[in-house]
Design a protein around this motif. Sequence first.
Motif, PDB file in Angstrom:
ATOM      1  N   LEU A 126     -32.475 -69.637   9.377  1.00 60.94           N
ATOM      2  CA  LEU A 126     -32.099 -69.653  10.801  1.00 60.94           C
ATOM      3  C   LEU A 126     -32.580 -70.909  11.536  1.00 60.94           C
ATOM      4  CD1 LEU A 126     -32.521 -65.988  12.085  1.00 60.94           C
ATOM      5  CD2 LEU A 126     -30.417 -67.260  11.705  1.00 60.94           C
ATOM      6  N   ASN A 127     -33.874 -71.217  11.431  1.00 57.95           N
ATOM      7  CA  ASN A 127     -34.383 -72.370  12.182  1.00 57.95           C
ATOM      8  C   ASN A 127     -33.760 -73.678  11.718  1.00 57.95           C
ATOM      9  OD1 ASN A 127     -35.893 -70.726  13.808  1.00 57.95           O
ATOM     10  ND2 ASN A 127     -37.834 -71.139  12.785  1.00 57.95           N
ATOM     11  N   THR A 128     -33.489 -73.794  10.427  1.00 54.84           N
ATOM     12  CA  THR A 128     -32.802 -74.989   9.941  1.00 54.84           C
ATOM     13  C   THR A 128     -31.374 -75.037  10.484  1.00 54.84           C
ATOM     14  OG1 THR A 128     -34.169 -74.970   7.959  1.00 54.84           O
ATOM     15  CG2 THR A 128     -32.168 -76.303   7.880  1.00 54.84           C
ATOM     16  N   LEU A 129     -30.720 -73.892  10.553  1.00 49.72           N
ATOM     17  CA  LEU A 129     -29.382 -73.818  11.152  1.00 49.72           C
ATOM     18  C   LEU A 129     -29.429 -74.237  12.616  1.00 49.72           C
ATOM     19  CD1 LEU A 129     -26.376 -73.013  11.040  1.00 49.72           C
ATOM     20  CD2 LEU A 129     -27.110 -70.679  11.600  1.00 49.72           C
ATOM     21  N   TRP A 130     -30.428 -73.724  13.361  1.00 49.08           N
ATOM     22  CA  TRP A 130     -30.528 -74.084  14.791  1.00 49.08           C
ATOM     23  C   TRP A 130     -30.754 -75.588  14.950  1.00 49.08           C
ATOM     24  CZ3 TRP A 130     -28.338 -69.988  15.332  1.00 49.08           C
ATOM     25  CH2 TRP A 130     -28.858 -68.716  15.209  1.00 49.08           C
ATOM     26  N   LEU A 131     -31.602 -76.159  14.110  1.00 51.38           N
ATOM     27  CA  LEU A 131     -31.850 -77.611  14.195  1.00 51.38           C
ATOM     28  C   LEU A 131     -30.599 -78.409  13.829  1.00 51.38           C
ATOM     29  CD1 LEU A 131     -35.426 -77.730  12.651  1.00 51.38           C
ATOM     30  CD2 LEU A 131     -34.799 -78.310  15.011  1.00 51.38           C
ATOM     31  N   THR A 132     -29.852 -77.917  12.851  1.00 46.92           N
ATOM     32  CA  THR A 132     -28.606 -78.578  12.463  1.00 46.92           C
ATOM     33  C   THR A 132     -27.611 -78.564  13.629  1.00 46.92           C
ATOM     34  OG1 THR A 132     -28.924 -77.913  10.168  1.00 46.92           O
ATOM     35  CG2 THR A 132     -26.704 -78.540  10.799  1.00 46.92           C
TER      36      THR A 132
END
Length: 181
Positions: A126-132
């Motif tokens: 999730l957090n990597t998706l949000w940063l992306t």
Amino acid sequence: MKKIFSGFWSGYTITELIISAVFIALIIILTHILAIQTPFVRISLSFLPVAVFAMRFGPLKAAVTAAAADILGCLIFTPGLYFPGFTLSAFLSGLFYGLALYRKQPSIKRISIAALAIFLFIDLFLNTLWLTLLYQKAMQTILGGRLIKALIMLPVQISLIYLITSRLAKYGLYSIKTPRD
């Protein structure tokens, strides 16, 4: 203690709201002040107050407290850079810790399962998706550094959470069978 609020807050006593406020302050301090941060990686001990709060007050209250800390921390320290995905991640972290620790004897296995679930689903996915989405960078670019950080921090998280929660249980500061208010 008597519950005096109406609506959503009716599940909280005044004491619980005060304790929630203290834990929100701790989470904010550990997340925004006492942390090492780059645009894509943050190393902090903010998981500790979330886990301890979840252990005492349960999944829903821990989730709400973690989400409130995320929102207030963004308003205070990064005005204009609020992203609701991170609030969802904070909410889910509190929920996961609560499901694993609330009214249960602290154990390495239980804490490891919660920390691993948060590591895989929230931190890496999730957090990597949000940063992306937020920085418009390729996920592979962001994922490498986040994976290294997570692999280093996972044993630290498990060890510290176990150390703190087992001490709280040992000295009677946390009761597995808490009375209903």
